[in-house]
Motif scaffolding. Structure first.
Motif, PDB file in Angstrom:
ATOM      1  N   LEU A 467       0.523  -1.152  -0.183  1.00  0.00           N
ATOM      2  CA  LEU A 467       0.302   0.087   0.347  1.00  0.00           C
ATOM      3  C   LEU A 467       1.037   1.344   0.330  1.00  0.00           C
ATOM      4  CD1 LEU A 467      -2.766  -1.021   2.609  1.00  0.00           C
ATOM      5  CD2 LEU A 467      -2.959  -0.316  -0.011  1.00  0.00           C
ATOM      6  N   LEU A 468       1.985   1.380   0.125  1.00  0.00           N
ATOM      7  CA  LEU A 468       2.214   2.836   0.724  1.00  0.00           C
ATOM      8  C   LEU A 468       3.678   2.523  -0.045  1.00  0.00           C
ATOM      9  CD1 LEU A 468       3.067   2.630   5.032  1.00  0.00           C
ATOM     10  CD2 LEU A 468       1.063   3.031   3.168  1.00  0.00           C
ATOM     11  N   TRP A 482      -8.352  -6.042   0.226  1.00  0.00           N
ATOM     12  CA  TRP A 482      -8.109  -5.008   1.117  1.00  0.00           C
ATOM     13  C   TRP A 482      -9.648  -4.280   0.693  1.00  0.00           C
ATOM     14  CZ3 TRP A 482      -6.830   0.205   1.860  1.00  0.00           C
ATOM     15  CH2 TRP A 482      -6.569   0.100   3.045  1.00  0.00           C
TER      16      TRP A 482
ATOM     17  N   ASN B  61      -3.368   4.426  -1.900  1.00  0.00           N
ATOM     18  CA  ASN B  61      -5.170   3.999  -1.132  1.00  0.00           C
ATOM     19  C   ASN B  61      -4.056   3.632   0.360  1.00  0.00           C
ATOM     20  OD1 ASN B  61      -7.032   4.602  -2.521  1.00  0.00           O
ATOM     21  ND2 ASN B  61      -6.551   2.843  -3.767  1.00  0.00           N
ATOM     22  N   GLY B  62      -5.304   3.676   1.344  1.00  0.00           N
ATOM     23  CA  GLY B  62      -4.343   2.885   2.683  1.00  0.00           C
ATOM     24  C   GLY B  62      -4.863   3.507   3.848  1.00  0.00           C
ATOM     25  N   SER B  63      -4.977   3.069   5.114  1.00  0.00           N
ATOM     26  CA  SER B  63      -5.961   3.789   6.346  1.00  0.00           C
ATOM     27  C   SER B  63      -5.639   4.644   6.599  1.00  0.00           C
ATOM     28  CB  SER B  63      -5.588   2.642   7.134  1.00  0.00           C
ATOM     29  OG  SER B  63      -4.556   2.392   7.849  1.00  0.00           O
ATOM     30  N   LEU B  67      -1.258   6.140   5.657  1.00  0.00           N
ATOM     31  CA  LEU B  67      -1.004   7.059   5.440  1.00  0.00           C
ATOM     32  C   LEU B  67      -0.800   8.396   5.700  1.00  0.00           C
ATOM     33  CD1 LEU B  67      -4.216   6.494   2.590  1.00  0.00           C
ATOM     34  CD2 LEU B  67      -1.299   5.976   2.115  1.00  0.00           C
TER      35      LEU B  67
END
Lengths: 519, 336, 341
Positions: A467-468, A482, B61-63, B67
């Motif tokens: 994700l990052l 997810w 995207n992420g939480s 992020l």
């Protein structure tokens, strides 16, 4: 990943020449690379006011979480060992029907990520929440890491020792406990180490199964207080636990030698005829397969059929699958490439330094993905800003996280390729390179394949770092699953998880085909 | 085997190379959005923005916390132009680090003051209301409490579930702290810790209520409405109870949007946030599957969802959420 | 009193009859060597006696107990009271010497002096007790394996080619030491081997196996001197098969005459002459050409060419070597066994 002839210290009469300088440098470089998250973690943690740090650490909740972490680790490792021994024995040493199929099926839970397994279980029943349920679900997800090396080792065992034990008056059970088990020890230990470290960093499944541990607490800390420094400090406790686990494993491995004392080709052990007990024996692999594979897959299929969002985002399936495959393949190949020099050092040039290098590749295993991802963000932006959020950095993160999986496999296969064989080849007129290529590489190849398969599966299912760190707009199956399941669109999410499992299956098959000791 | 692997890997590498070459060809204007809102929502909104302005939106995207922490770690080197969250504390984190550029006046005035910080560094663009879900066959509506604070009473032991580890619940605690004071909050949290079943995630809370594990659960309204829309699988046995009268249980939390100061596309980024809160963007939000409330008073959620204007939320400063005091109180109660 | 008796023991693997009606006996305290080429069934025999394999038909008794009848095992390995020494010893690699030796003893059965006694019995240094298998030489490993097998005082010790991996000098001394130890413990032994020197020098009696059958059993001297078949003759030692005409208890062969041990009538036959039954002499009617020789130091085996017989073996002293290509005269003597032509 046949972990058989493991030995830390060589007998004195086989003193080894020191490693070539280039190899040692390469090894140290890989170790430093693998330690990047740890270094960054210490830097972050050091910024916390010591009083605050102590206050945070010595709360009753922390003791509870540490207890949970240890409890889960011990239970899952123990359960994985028992399950693996029983299944491996049935598959290798009895006339259980469909042994070949069971072997693949018992390897296959590796293809189901723990968080998908947890999701599958929880959406069927709440009974799996808490300690017992979490232990069960997580064990079902990780026990193949023990099962595989144990099966390989059991296949390679010379049955002569068991026959001897019979003539010495031991019953079958006693023989298993006193003769077979000790010889399986390196395999059991190697697999257990991976399971234990995964327990330390497991997050997704435990969140769903409502079993808070140290790692879930670290996420909570990031999540609630938005205090990165404090979270990093908590994570450093996890690193300490990891060190303890690594030391315990080294100590248990001990200095005993497990190399065969007879040089003859071992016979294949006769299979025990189960007779009428065959049907009863089928219950064990049957139940394990049903619980570890059947439940999550059933649960996903059920969502596909009842969700109204089913089909949404399906146009992403192909590109995300493709991206996943490419990342996983490249990562897997590079991981075994890095694992080779580390394994050569620790197997062929045993020394304190070699052991340190090898052990340092395990540390990242115990760290939560968010800690590794943040460390790489800081590191990349500081030293190679041009590479930030490009594919190479993401692959680097995968390598740091999963290098140990490759090392475990490559190392154990290298232990089966004694240097004397290369010497023989050189005496037959081959150059050093050619001797390595034609003798050692073929012997080590199954181990390399197994290591690559293990890394491939892990990358397929990795979430946080992807994700990052992924290049912008790059999605993998795990990140799509997810985000869709987070948005409650289970029907749309399920195909991504199913495809993720499907993609990992060839790797599972490869793993299950990796032979034990070649005679 | 190596050769076999290579045989697979090489074509794939070439293929991705080709794919990425294709995607890099669109050299028009674009902005990079760090998106912690639900990805599906932005996938509905962004194309509409692009249609109107010609500016592409690229999403990471992420939480919220992932992020948020990523932005802090990146600092001035961040490739992000805009940050969107599900909840406000991550916005406060980034604001505290001084990483936001002030939003334009014209953007800010579209949203009521209650839903954006006084600093003007970011703004709310969507909202969700706290609700009490209840299992209709386990408990009747008239037995439900009038205030969320009542759930700490002994008679609720084992009858309520909630998810304390998410930012959502902490926002509710902040609301209690703002409206009832420290001592009352402390007592409330202790009672709740005693009474409540702790789950991770509002969707799990809803499931547990639906399955009859517990009678009631604290969550956000849209989980229930979305599940009804998806299949009803996790909500068919439940109904929603809205607290009223400025009770902290009626708290409304906001999703935030802000422009990063480090962005070298200030104009496009500002335009995106303005679009998000003006009528076009808010209408797109209202029309989406999300069922979250638009905050621009000119746009209404036209569905079966209880109207935003009918909510009676307490007044809480959005930038004060999740202060250290809230964390301390929750830690003392052993919830985190 | 017999320790082991097998009768009509058979066992097949697919179409191969590994044991084809084997009858054997070992008396109390005796050592029987089963000798045969690889694949003759001797290892199968040992494995059936040990209980690792079942049979197809026949019976095995240990002492007065029938442990296998109608081919089926009636008593498990554990209760057969046997000792087993496999090839190369197969010490447990994870245990030291002392633990290997006491492995089969329950805690109650262990006594303080056990390990030292057994090490002494096998003429091993007591300091070896704490070593691990990989720290021992091959001969030491083998002796420890025997000590381990003897620790439980078995009535019968099964030795499966135990010395084959040792080099020649070690083989003999290890073999003698093991047999002394077996005798000292009052055990009987079944030694399976393909090495006739080992069989002849270590055993009280030798059984020769061929294709699943025991073709001859007897004391080493008898088997060597009066082999029952040409196969046995050639397997238990070198020699030359000669065609002969028998008349009046004399066998006439192209290289000379031999006495015949018993009255077998007259007519064409085959005889087997040991190298030492052919001598190079000054004066004889039979002329042979020296084709080559195997030099053993103390003596040598000379390969001779005689009309009608391309290769005749002859033993000479190490200091009496002829030159290759020489013509020599030879004389035969002694008794031979006669086989049908």
């Amino acid at each position: 990943m046949a972990i058989r002839l493991a030995t830390q210290r060589r007998p004195p009469e086989r003193a080894q020449e020191g490693a070539p300088v280039a190899l040692r440098l390469l090894g140290v470089t890989i170790a430093v690379f693998a330690l990047i998250p740890l270094i960054s973690l210490v830097q972050h943690a050091a910024t916390v006011d010591p009083d605050v740090a102590l206050g945070q650490l010595f709360r009753p909740r922390m003791a509870m979480l540490l207890g949970h972490t240890f409890g889960l680790m011990v239970t899952c490792v123990a359960a994985s060992i028992v399950l693996s021994l029983a299944c491996a024995w049935l598959v290798v040493r009895t006339d259980l029907p469909l042994r070949g199929l069971w072997h693949v099926l018992l390897t296959a839970p590796l293809a189901v990520p723990a968080f998908v397994n947890g999701f599958g279980w929880v959406s069927l029943t709440h009974a799996v929440e808490g300690y017992a349920g979490a232990s069960m679900v997580v064990t079902l997800s990780y026990f193949p890491l023990v099962y595989l090396p144990v099966t390989a080792a059991l296949r390679g065992l010379d049955p002569v020792h068991e026959e001897l034990a019979g003539t010495l008056g031991l019953s079958r059970t006693q023989t298993f406990l006193r003769v077979v088990l000790p010889q399986l020890r390196p395999a059991v230990l190697g697999g257990s180490l991976l399971v234990a470290l995964h327990m330390l960093s497991e997050f997704g499944a435990l969140k769903m199964l409502r079993f808070p541990t140290f790692t879930t607490a670290i996420y909570d800390q990031f999540n609630t207080s938005f205090n990165g420094a404090a979270a990093h400090m908590t994570a450093s406790v996890l690193v300490l636990v990891c060190f303890v686990v690594l030391l315990v494993e080294l100590r248990l491995r001990g200095r005993r030698r497990y190399a065969p004392t007879s040089s003859g080709t071992p016979r294949v052990a006769a299979r025990l005829e189960l007779g009428r007990a065959r049907l009863v024996a089928l219950l064990l692999p049957g139940a394990v397969t049903a619980l570890a594979l059947g439940v999550p897959i059933y649960s996903l299929l059920r969502w596909v059929s009842i969700g109204t969002s089913t089909g949404r985002g399906s146009e992403d399936l192909l590109p995300t699958a493709l991206a996943t495959i490419v990342f996983a393949l490249v990562g897997a190949l590079l991981a075994v490439a890095l694992a080779l020099p580390v394994s050569v050092l620790v197997v062929r040039h045993a020394s304190r330094t070699s052991t340190l290098i090898e052990r340092s590749t395990y540390t990242a295993n115990a760290l939560p993905g968010i800690v590794i991802a943040l460390a790489l963000i800081t590191f990349t932006i500081r030293y190679v800003p041009g590479l930030y959020q490009t594919a190479p950095v993401l692959v680097a993160a995968y390598l740091i996280m999963f290098l140990s999986r490759a090392v475990v496999s490559v190392r154990s296969s290298l232990e089966q390729a004694p240097p004397v064989l290369e010497n023989v080849a050189r005496s037959l007129g081959l150059s050093r390179m050619a001797a390595t290529w034609r003798v050692t590489v073929p012997i080590v190849l199954p181990g390399i394949g197994a290591g690559a398969a293990l890394v491939f599966i892990a990358i397929c299912t990795e979430l946080t770092a992807t994700l990052l760190l992924a290049p912008i707009e790059t999605q993998t199956l795990a990140t799509r699953f997810w985000s869709l399941s987070g948005g409650l669109q289970y029907g749309a999410a399920a195909p991504f998880a199913l495809l993720m499992i499907g993609l990992a299956m060839p790797a599972v098959y490869l793993l299950s085909r990796t032979p034990g000791r070649k005679s | 085997m190596t050769s076999r692997l290579l045989a697979v890997a090489v074509p794939l590498l070439l293929l991705t190379g080709a794919l990425s070459a294709c995607s890099q060809e669109d050299d028009g204007p674009f902005i990079t959005v760090y998106n912690a809102q639900h990805e599906e929502l932005l996938k509905e909104l962004a194309p509409k923005f692009t249609d109107e302005t010609g500016i592409e939106v690229k999403l990471r995207n992420g939480s919220d916390f992932e992020l948020g922490n990523q932005l802090v770690a990146e600092g001035d080197a961040s490739p992000a132009d805009v940050f969107l969250t599900e909840n406000s504390p991550a916005m406060s984190l980034v604001e505290k680090e001084g990483l936001f550029a002030p939003l334009e006046e014209g953007t800010l005035e579209l949203i009521p003051q209650a839903y954006r910080p006084a600093s003007g560094d970011w703004t709310g663009f969507a909202a969700r209301s706290t609700v009490l879900m209840y299992n209709t066959s386990e408990i009747s509506e008239d037995e439900l409490p009038t205030s969320i604070v009542d759930l700490a009473e002994p008679k609720w032991k084992g009858r309520v579930s909630f998810s304390p580890t998410g930012a959502d619940f902490q926002a509710i605690v902040s609301a209690v702290l703002e409206t009832k004071g420290e001592a009352a909050t402390k007592a409330w949290l202790e009672g709740l810790a005693e009474n409540g079943e702790v789950y991770d995630g509002n969707n799990i809370v809803m499931q547990s209520v639906n399955d009859g594990e517990v009678e009631t659960g604290i969550a956000y309204h849209y989980y229930w409405y979305r599940d009804q829309q998806e299949s009803g699988e996790n909500s068919s046995e439940t109904a929603l109870h809205f607290f009223t009268n400025q009770d902290p249980g009626a708290f409304v939390s906001v999703s935030g949007a802000g422009v990063l100061e480090s962005s070298d596309k200030q104009e496009d980024a500002q335009e995106f946030v303005r679009w998000l809160v003006d009528e076009a963007g808010q209408q797109a939000l209202a029309d989406s599957y999300a069922l979250e409330y638009p905050l621009n008073p000119d746009v209404q959620l036209d569905s079966q969802v209880k109207p935003f204007s009918a909510l009676e939320p307490p007044v809480v400063d959005v930038s004060a959420l999740n202060g250290p005091k809230v964390i301390e109180l929750m830690q003392d109660a052993g919830l985190i | 009193m017999t320790v082991l008796r097998t009768s009509s023991l058979t066992r097949s693997f697919g179409s191969v009859r590994a044991l084809d009606g084997v009858d054997l006996e070992i008396a109390d305290g005796a050592v029987l060597a089963v000798l045969g080429p690889s694949g003759c069934g001797k290892t199968t025999l040992l494995r059936v006696i040990a209980g690792f394999l079942s049979g197809d038909a026949g019976e095995v008794s240990l002492g007065d107990r029938v442990v296998l009848s109608d081919g089926r095992a009636r008593v498990s390995t554990k209760h057969r009271n046997i000792g087993y020494v496999p090839q190369e010893g197969a010490l447990f690699p994870h245990l030291d010497v002392a633990a290997n030796i006491t492995f089969g003893l329950s805690r109650r059965e262990r006594r303080a002096g056990d390990v030292a006694d057994l090490l002494a019995l096998l003429e091993l240094d007591p300091s070896l007790a704490s070593r691990y298998p990989h720290e021992l030489s091959g001969g030491q490993q083998q002796r420890v394996a025997v000590a381990r097998a003897l620790a439980r005082k078995p009535s019968l010790l099964l030795l499966d080619e135990p010395f084959s991996s040792l080099d020649a000098s070690l083989r003999e001394s290890t073999g003698r030491a093991v047999m002394r130890a077996v005798q000292a413990r009052g055990a009987a032994a079944l030694l399976v081997t393909h090495d006739q020197n080992e069989a002849l020098s270590l055993a009280d009696s030798v059984g020769v196996m061929q294709a699943g059958k025991v073709v001859q059993v007897g004391p080493p001297i008898e088997v060597y001197a009066h082999p029952a078949t040409p196969f046995v003759a050639s397997f238990v030692g070198a020699g030359t098969v000669l065609s002969a005409t028998v008349a009046d208890r004399v066998a006439h062969t192209p290289i000379g005459d031999f006495d015949v041990a018993e009255d077998v009538g007259s007519g064409p036959a085959q005889v087997f002459a040991r190298p030492e039954q052919v001598r190079i002499v000054e004066d004889s009617k039979v002329v042979a050409t020296v084709r080559g020789f195997d030099f053993h130091g103390h003596d040598a085996t000379v390969h001779l060419g005689v009309d009608g017989h391309p290769e005749v073996l002859c033993r000479v002293g190490g200091d009496e070597l002829p030159t290759i290509g020489d013509e020599v005269r030879i004389l035969t003597h002694g008794r031979v066994t006669v086989y049908p032509a």
